[in-house]
Enzyme design. Structure first.
Site, short mmCIF file in Angstrom:
data_model
loop_
_atom_site.label_atom_id
_atom_site.label_comp_id
_atom_site.label_asym_id
_atom_site.label_seq_id
_atom_site.Cartn_x
_atom_site.Cartn_y
_atom_site.Cartn_z
N GLU A 337 0.77 -1.20 -0.19
CA GLU A 337 0.17 0.11 -0.11
C GLU A 337 0.88 1.16 0.02
O GLU A 337 0.62 2.10 0.70
CB GLU A 337 -0.91 -0.08 1.15
CG GLU A 337 -1.74 -1.22 1.42
CD GLU A 337 -2.84 -1.52 2.36
OE1 GLU A 337 -4.04 -1.69 2.13
OE2 GLU A 337 -2.21 -1.21 3.47
N1 IFG Z 1 -4.33 -4.45 4.32
C1 IFG Z 1 -3.10 -3.85 4.99
C2 IFG Z 1 -2.81 -4.42 6.26
C3 IFG Z 1 -4.11 -4.50 7.27
C4 IFG Z 1 -5.01 -5.17 6.62
C5 IFG Z 1 -6.25 -5.57 7.45
C6 IFG Z 1 -1.86 -5.74 3.70
C7 IFG Z 1 -0.70 -6.25 3.15
C8 IFG Z 1 -5.60 -4.67 5.26
N2 IFG Z 1 -1.98 -4.40 4.21
O1 IFG Z 1 -3.02 -6.64 4.01
O2 IFG Z 1 -2.05 -3.38 7.04
O3 IFG Z 1 -4.49 -3.07 7.53
O4 IFG Z 1 -7.06 -6.23 6.87
#
Ligand code: IFG
Length: 523
Positions: A337
């Site tokens: 992200e």
């Molecule tokens: N995506 C984010 C996490 C977490 C997750 C919660 C990934 C690799 C959503 N990154 O999953 O930091 O916030 O479900």
């Protein structure tokens, strides 16, 4: 009939009744194929008899390797509390007498691989044979599940300790069978991590990935950058108490995991998910202004200053210190992200970080977004949301860790009524958690591309270990089976019956599991 005669007849009837009730309750198991083993072994041949541990049973180990002997000591530690037996552990070169347990490490058993074992139970002796000590350890986990569930109690039980006879030959499908715990959004101390490790090891999982840093908390002491923990580790989601592991405590976790054949994979999430570091040191921000500590749950708003040399001095110190206390082969650098990092800056950053990880002798793991960089150091790519990235990874010759959020994110709610978890990737009940296969999940991805599977547990909504257990159980045993057992042997209708019998194990271990109505839980 005199009163006395009537009393003695009643006494005899009562005794017979008592013995028959007890004996039927204690009917020794004789059909090994009926055992509710999770993960399901590669092959089980029932012998039709049963073997009983007794107070003189000893554990013999035929190998000079201390590791093999330590598995014997670990087994004794498992068996002593509930049985009250001594379980002396002794080295031997000869076949032990009847009534004992025999652990054999044999260089000729190469077909069992690094983690396979052969468990042979006759009515005289229990033998666990393996090529490597890890195989002995996994044979012990299977033996543990064959014994009455009371074996897990810490107080002595007055029951007989029978196991059914037969032969189990077993080895894992994937080399990497992991779970991730996010200790950044909410912090969990050393004792919680040790319990997490115990629960994973019982299901033959062999990796614990610790998500040690994020926007809300930096959780590992870096001696050359102390404010990362004194400032960056001081809070959590919701503004509560933070916390962090000193390097000594991290080493305690690593050693505890190692004794249970679990590799710790530390993750420092970069260049995004870095607000805790950006709030600790002004110089990590491009505008040289410290950020405020963040206690919310948004993602994607933070980034290191990727063109500033100070950033690479920071990354070098962190990776150097972490590699020095991490005996495992991997360091996870996150990479997910990066919404606040320009694409070319992100690529530049990942390319430089992977050189630093290699410099300190470790193999890089990154979330799927890292495939945008040049994967020249053979990193492992963790697929979580975008199959285009996963396909790009295998195009570049990288191995995948399969963590598709829609199937294996343990922070997903079971259903809309779940009190804990999120549902951006949907709801994941225990049946849908089991009903998929990593090698069938994305067209173009097959077992040759897959290093293994990992079930991530993000902790935005988890405050205490009971919450962790509620999300782990009953889904984690199913992921352990997906990681270990042959795909062609897996079948939901058959698995759910075995899983139902594990509630006795959950209860005796006092695990706060979610009693899904998809399962007929054994009383
Ligand atoms: N995506 C984010 C996490 C977490 C997750 C919660 C990934 C690799 C959503 N990154 O999953 O930091 O916030 O479900």
């Amino acid at each position: 009939m005199t009163k006395k005669m009537i009393n003695s007849v009643l006494l005899v009837i009562g005794t017979i009744a008592f013995l028959s009730i007890n004996s039927c309750k204690q009917q020794p198991p004789t059909d090994l194929s009926k055992a509710a083993l999770i993960p399901l072994p590669v092959s089980i041949e029932a012998g039709g008899g049963s073997f009983a541990l007794y107070d003189q049973t000893k554990i013999y180990v035929s190998s000079e390797s201390n590791e093999a002997f330590d598995v014997g000591i670990y087994l004794a530690g498992l068996l002593k509390p509930a049985t009250g037996f001594g379980f002396k552990v002794l080295p031997t070169n000869a076949i032990p007498d009847n009534g004992n347990i025999f652990l054999i490490l044999s260089g000729s058993q190469t077909q069992l691989g690094d983690e396979g074992y052969e468990l042979v139970i006759t009515d005289e002796i229990i033998t666990i044979k393996a090529f490597k000590p890890a195989g002995l350890f996994y044979g012990v986990q299977t033996l543990r599940q064959l014994l009455p569930m009371e074996i897990e109690t810490k107080s002595q039980q007055q029951i007989s300790w029978h196991v059914a006879t037969g032969t189990i030959t077993d080895y894992p499908r994937y080399a990497y069978r992991g779970s991730m715990l996010d200790v950044s959004r909410h912090f969990f101390g050393v004792d919680d991590i040790k319990r997490y490790i115990d629960l994973l090891a019982a299901y033959k999982m062999n990796v614990l990935h610790l998500h040690l840093s994020d926007d809300q908390g930096w959780r590992i002491e870096i001696k050359s950058w102390p404010k990362l923990t004194t400032v960056g580790g001081s809070t959590a989601v919701g503004g509560g108490k933070g916390g962090f592991y000193t390097q000594e405590q991290y080493t305690e976790i690593v050693n505890y995991a190692k004794e249970r054949y679990i590799t710790i994979v530390p993750e420092i999430d970069l260049p995004g998910h870095t607000n805790a570091a950006l709030a600790s040191y002004a110089g990590l921000n491009c505008d040289n202004k410290k950020r405020e500590l963040y206690t919310g749950t948004k993602v994607g708003f933070s980034t290191l200053c990727t063109r500033n040399e100070n950033t690479y001095a920071f990354v070098d110190s962190v990776i150097r210190e972490l590699a020095a206390i991490t005996p495992g082969p991997f360091i996870h650098i996150g990479g997910d992200e990066p919404h606040s990092t320009e694409k070319e800056d992100y690529i530049y950053f990942i390319n430089r970080v992977q050189d630093i990880v290699q410099l300190y002798g470790k193999q890089m793991i990154g979330w799927e977004e890292i495939v945008q960089a040049d994967l020249k150091t053979n990193p492992v790519v963790q697929y979580w949301a975008n199959e285009k990235y996963a396909l790009k990874a295998i195009e570049k010759g990288a191995k995948l860790i399969m963590s598709p959020a829609w199937k294996i994110y343990l922070d997903m709610q079971y259903d809309s009524t779940s009190p804990l978890g999120l549902h951006w990737a949907g709801y994941i009940e225990v049946d849908s958690a089991y009903l998929w296969d990593p090698a069938q999940y994305v067209d173009g991805i097959s077992d040759e591309n897959i290093l293994g599977v990992e079930c991530p547990l993000w902790s935005e909504t988890l405050l205490q270990f009971d919450d962790i257990e509620y999300m782990l159980f009953p889904r984690m045993p199913g992921y352990a089976e997906i990681g270990w057992s042959p795909a062609e042997k897996r079948n939901w209708e058959e698995y759910k019956v075995r899983l139902g019998k594990h509630s006795a194990w959950f209860e005796v271990k006092k695990i706060n599991y979610y009693p899904s109505d998809k399962i007929n839980w054994q009383e």
